[in-house]
Design an enzyme around this catalytic site. Structure first.
Site, short mmCIF file in Angstrom:
data_model
loop_
_atom_site.label_atom_id
_atom_site.label_comp_id
_atom_site.label_asym_id
_atom_site.label_seq_id
_atom_site.Cartn_x
_atom_site.Cartn_y
_atom_site.Cartn_z
N LYS A 1 90.89 93.89 79.61
CA LYS A 1 89.39 93.40 79.40
C LYS A 1 88.58 94.60 79.09
O LYS A 1 88.37 95.77 79.50
CB LYS A 1 88.71 93.01 80.62
N LYS B 1 90.60 89.98 76.85
CA LYS B 1 89.30 89.43 76.75
C LYS B 1 88.25 90.74 76.28
O LYS B 1 88.23 91.85 76.82
CB LYS B 1 88.90 89.19 78.08
#
Ligand code: PBG
Length: 326
Positions: free
Chosen positions: A197, A250
């Site tokens: 992320k 992400k």
């Protein structure tokens, strides 16, 4: 006339021929629809920066879930919006028995037992600092945060979660959550780690939806540097060893190489989070008549599958469902 043994255009002559040789296909089975719940009743609040996406109170949320379920969406991920008054340093509200989020999870599970219900584990929706962890003297504390995240995960499992989704990026949290879940008998509850992320500019509209933007600084001491891909493999090694069932990249669209790197190196499912900013960009350009929104949406999502994503979390899921049902 040229003498050519290979004429790749032969395989593109008709729609049926193109379909026959198509390498990747989007199906509803691959999608998780992220949804937002807030307190109150009868609420359906439009998120300005995400046209077509709403924050629901629990009653209207259940209607919306019935609708998307009938369209063929089989998995959702729920995020809560809490008023400022319920936020504190430790995200204590997340552990309160019968708090909005836990209540929502258990109602959804009891009304829709066959829907895969994924949660969010991080402090930010409940944090007065707007950070994913406990803040002390401007620093985000790792191990203290992991203790809270583990308790949150157990509470969510008790409420009926199928997949726990730690979105916080603290070190060691996957192992701690796995041990916590197992010790409470939740050996069958999965963990989808937000493995790679990044500290991204594409989360803005989501923070509007949750009203959860950081009160100071940024998230760069825990979320990853967008310049790095080897580091994503290190994160994946750790999450894999600690017991992640699914690993996420992400954002998705600017990180297709990272999706591919994880897919090539690990034999568990890889997911991609098509984040709020990616959604907003397509919507804004389409509203201006600058691109064909529907085609751009499908092309963007397909690129994630082609890169190796087995699962896509996307705010487009409902629109895709309508389109695929036509
Ligand atoms: C925070 C969290 C974020 C998103 C999901 N969980 C934002 C952030 O890290 O600040 C972003 C999702 C999106 O942009 O769609 N734990």
């Amino acid at each position: 006339m040229q003498i050519l043994n290979r004429r790749p255009r032969r395989n593109r002559q008709t729609a049926a021929m193109r379909a026959l040789v198509e390498e990747n296909t989007l199906t509803l089975n691959d999608f998780i629809f992220p949804m937002f719940v807030q307190e109150g009743s009868g609420a359906k609040i439009a998120i300005k920066s995400m046209p077509g996406i709403f924050r629901f109170s629990l009653d209207t949320l259940l209607h919306e879930i019935a609708e998307i379920h009938s369209l063929g969406i089989r998995s959702i991920c729920l995020f809560p919006n809490y008023p400022e008054a319920k936020k504190d340093k430790y995200g204590s509200e997340s552990l309160v028995k019968d708090t909005l989020y836990l209540k929502a999870l258990s109602e959804i599970k009891s009304k829709f037992p066959d829907i895969v219900l994924m949660t969010d584990v991080a402090l930010d929706p409940y944090s007065s600092d707007g950070h994913d962890g406990v803040v002390e003297n401007g620093k985000i504390l790792n191990d203290e945060t992991v203790e809270i995240l583990t308790k949150m995960s157990i509470a969510q499992a008790k409420a009926g979660a199928d997949i726990i989704g730690p979105s916080d990026m603290m070190d060691g949290r996957i192992g701690a959550i796995r041990r916590g879940l197992d010790s409470e008998g939740f050996t069958d509850v999965s963990i989808m780690a937000y493995t790679a992320k990044y500290a991204s500019a594409f989360y803005g509209p989501f923070r509007d939806a949750l009203e959860s933007a950081p009160k100071f600084g940024d998230k760069k001491t825990y979320q990853m540097n967008p310049a790095n891909v080897k580091e994503a493999i290190l994160e994946a090694q750790l999450d894999f060893e600690e017991g992640a069932d699914i690993m996420m990249v992400k954002p998705a669209f600017s990180y297709l190489d990272v999706i591919k790197a994880l897919k090539d190196n690990f034999n568990i499912p890889i997911s991609a989070y098509n984040v709020s900013g990616e959604y907003a960009m397509i919507k804004a350009a389409a509203q201006n008549g600058w691109i064909d929104g529907e085609k751009a949406m499908m092309e963007m999502l397909l690129s994630m599958k082609r890169a190796g994503a087995d699962i896509i979390l996307s705010y487009f899921a409902k629109e895709v469902a309508v389109l695929l049902n036509e």
